[in-house]
Design a protein around this motif. Structure first.
Motif, short mmCIF file in Angstrom:
data_model
loop_
_atom_site.label_atom_id
_atom_site.label_comp_id
_atom_site.label_asym_id
_atom_site.label_seq_id
_atom_site.Cartn_x
_atom_site.Cartn_y
_atom_site.Cartn_z
N SER A 98 0.85 -1.19 0.00
CA SER A 98 0.00 0.00 0.00
C SER A 98 0.89 1.24 0.00
N LEU A 99 0.60 2.17 -0.89
CA LEU A 99 1.35 3.42 -1.02
C LEU A 99 0.39 4.59 -0.85
N THR A 280 -2.96 0.47 -3.92
CA THR A 280 -2.79 -0.79 -3.22
C THR A 280 -2.70 -1.91 -4.25
N TYR A 281 -1.75 -2.79 -4.05
CA TYR A 281 -1.58 -3.96 -4.92
C TYR A 281 -1.48 -5.18 -4.03
N TRP A 295 -4.74 -17.57 -7.28
CA TRP A 295 -4.87 -16.40 -6.42
C TRP A 295 -5.41 -15.21 -7.21
N ALA A 296 -6.24 -14.43 -6.56
CA ALA A 296 -6.79 -13.22 -7.20
C ALA A 296 -5.84 -12.05 -6.98
N GLN A 297 -5.68 -11.20 -7.97
CA GLN A 297 -4.84 -10.01 -7.88
C GLN A 297 -5.76 -8.79 -7.78
N ASN A 298 -5.39 -7.90 -6.85
CA ASN A 298 -6.20 -6.71 -6.62
C ASN A 298 -5.33 -5.46 -6.78
N ILE A 299 -5.73 -4.55 -7.63
CA ILE A 299 -5.04 -3.27 -7.83
C ILE A 299 -6.06 -2.16 -7.60
#
Length: 494
Positions: A98-99, A280-281, A295-299
């Motif tokens: 998280s940035l 957030t990634y 796995w699911a990727q969240n951006i």
């Protein structure tokens, strides 16, 4: 062990340089100042991005109790199965980065940075003030030892003269020229002189201890005090003008007012909106699975603007509080100015009185020497008694002690005037010696770990409604020079 070593500081400049380098009180204040410098870095962190990462693995177990007894599973009216409790378990894992980057804080961070800068400048002035106090103690200890050494020498000479006078009185008594009363008078004066010598030696030991405590080692054979004329003004009005710009107490009060003014701006900035961006990634999936394809990727990216609307009057109360604190700090500037005025006036008049006493005691010693010698010669021809000789000798020693006391007071008063003006500093007294510069540590912190190149434009935008800290100029005296040696018989401050 340092106190037990032989003295290496034979001159006042050496003593000042040694105390400046090794005095523990001064070193502790420097460390405190370096810690204060970190407030600047911590305040600027509000403009810098924050990055966080996390990993989470969740295990869930679910148990649902069934009905009690047996169950007819096929509906034929025959109970054939015992009811059982349902059971399930699940492993879920996720990981993320998280940035977050502030874009505009409404001046909150800018106010904190400005206040931190003002606090640092206040700390530097407190360091200057402590340095002046320590160097004043060095000057005091140095001239105390010099005075007490001369006093012991005078007392020793007095004992020697009175011992010879007693021997002479005994010889004259043996031949019938004087009475036993004259011998007793000589014995009494000799005993009193011995007692005074012992007291002077004790006072010298005390002064030597004070010297060792502030300088760091025992004094040896100290050289005469050098002239301070290069740092003294021509009149008291000039001294007031110099103190207005250079006195550390006044300058610290001004910086304190700047800091409270910045905190007032920070309180007002609490009403302003804030703008920030964040991203957030992350991954999420079955915790026991080693196949990352499952796995699911969240951006996620977002920009947010928050505007305070109502907080029960908290912000308004804080603003009123900071207004009054700034008022108090602004009034304190005048209080500091009056305190310095009082200190400087006192020191200046003590200097004038000490200079007048020097002239008087010089004349007193000259006359007392003539009277002592004349009384002794008149005694030899029968015009004076033994008591007259003893009284004349006592007056001479008292005049000599008054003379060294007046010179001591003159030098201490001169140092007090220079200190009140804000110029009793190592850079003015020993400019060739290595000097501690608090700016060196601060400059290292301006670009350090965590610095981001885009924080400067963000800071410029955030500072639009917040004033900058104004650093006051501080110039050394134009005629400052290393401490010279005085000419014999000359005043050490004129």
């Amino acid at each position: 062990m340092a106190v037990a070593l032989p003295a290496a500081a034979e001159t006042l400049a050496d003593a000042i340089a040694l105390a400046y380098e090794s005095n523990p009180t001064l070193q502790a204040q420097r460390a405190t100042q370096r810690a204060l410098d970190e407030n600047y870095v911590q305040a600027r962190a509000g403009w810098r991005p924050t990055l966080s990462a996390g990993v989470q693995d969740t295990y869930t177990q679910t148990r649902v109790p069934g009905a009690q007894g047996f169950v007819d599973t096929n509906g034929d009216g025959v109970v054939d199965t015992l009811a059982s409790t349902s059971y399930s378990e699940r492993y879920v894992g996720n990981a993320f980065f998280s940035l977050n980057q502030p874009i505009y804080t409404g001046g909150r961070v800018a106010a904190a940075v400005t206040a931190a800068e003002a606090d640092i400048l206040t700390g530097r002035e407190n360091l200057r003030r402590l340095e002046s106090q320590i160097l004043g103690q060095v000057v005091q200890a140095y001239v105390d030892v010099r005075r007490d050494q001369e006093a012991v020498h005078i007392r020793q000479e007095d004992v020697g003269v009175l011992q010879r006078q007693l021997d002479e009185s005994k010889a004259r008594f043996d031949v019938g020229e004087i009475t036993r009363t004259d011998v007793a008078q000589s014995q009494a004066r000799l005993a009193a002189a011995v007692s005074s010598l012992q007291s002077a030696q004790a006072q010298l030991a005390i002064s030597r201890g004070n010297y060792a405590a502030v300088v760091g080692q025992n004094p040896g054979e100290l050289a005469p005090e050098p002239s301070l004329a290069g740092l003294l003004p021509v009149d008291v009005d000039k001294a007031f003008d110099i103190a207005e710009d250079n006195n550390a107490q006044i300058r610290a009060a001004r910086y304190t007012e700047q800091a409270s003014r910045a905190r007032l701006a920070g309180a007002r900035a609490e009403r302003m909106p804030q703008v920030s961006v964040a991203a957030t990634y992350g991954f999420s999936g079955l915790g026991r699975s080693v196949d990352t394809d499952t796995w699911a990727q969240n951006i996620t990216a977002r920009a947010s603007v928050s505007v305070p609307l109502f907080n029960g009057g908290l912000t308004t109360s804080r603003i009123r509080q900071q207004v009054e604190r700034n008022n108090a700090d602004r009034i304190s500037i005048e209080g500091a100015r009056r305190t310095v005025l009082q200190t400087l006036t006192q020191a200046w008049n003590q200097l004038l009185a000490a200079r007048a006493n020097i002239s008087s005691t010089d004349e007193q010693v000259r006359a007392a020497m003539i009277a002592s010698e004349g009384t002794r010669q008149e005694q030899q021809v029968g015009l004076r008694t033994t008591l007259d000789v003893l009284n004349a000798e006592q007056e001479l020693r008292a005049a000599q002690l008054s003379q060294i006391g007046a010179r001591h007071d003159e030098y201490v008063s001169a140092a007090g005037v220079i200190s009140a003006m804000g110029r009793l500093e190592a850079r003015n007294l020993t400019p060739m010696a290595p000097r501690y510069d608090p700016k060196t540590n601060f400059n290292k912190l301006r670009v350090t770990w965590g610095w981001a190149p885009w924080e400067e434009p963000i800071g410029l935008v955030d500072s639009v409604l917040v004033g900058k800290t104004k650093e006051l100029p501080l110039e050394p005296p134009a005629n400052a020079a290393p401490l010279p040696q005085p000419e014999p018989g000359k005043s050490r401050t004129k």
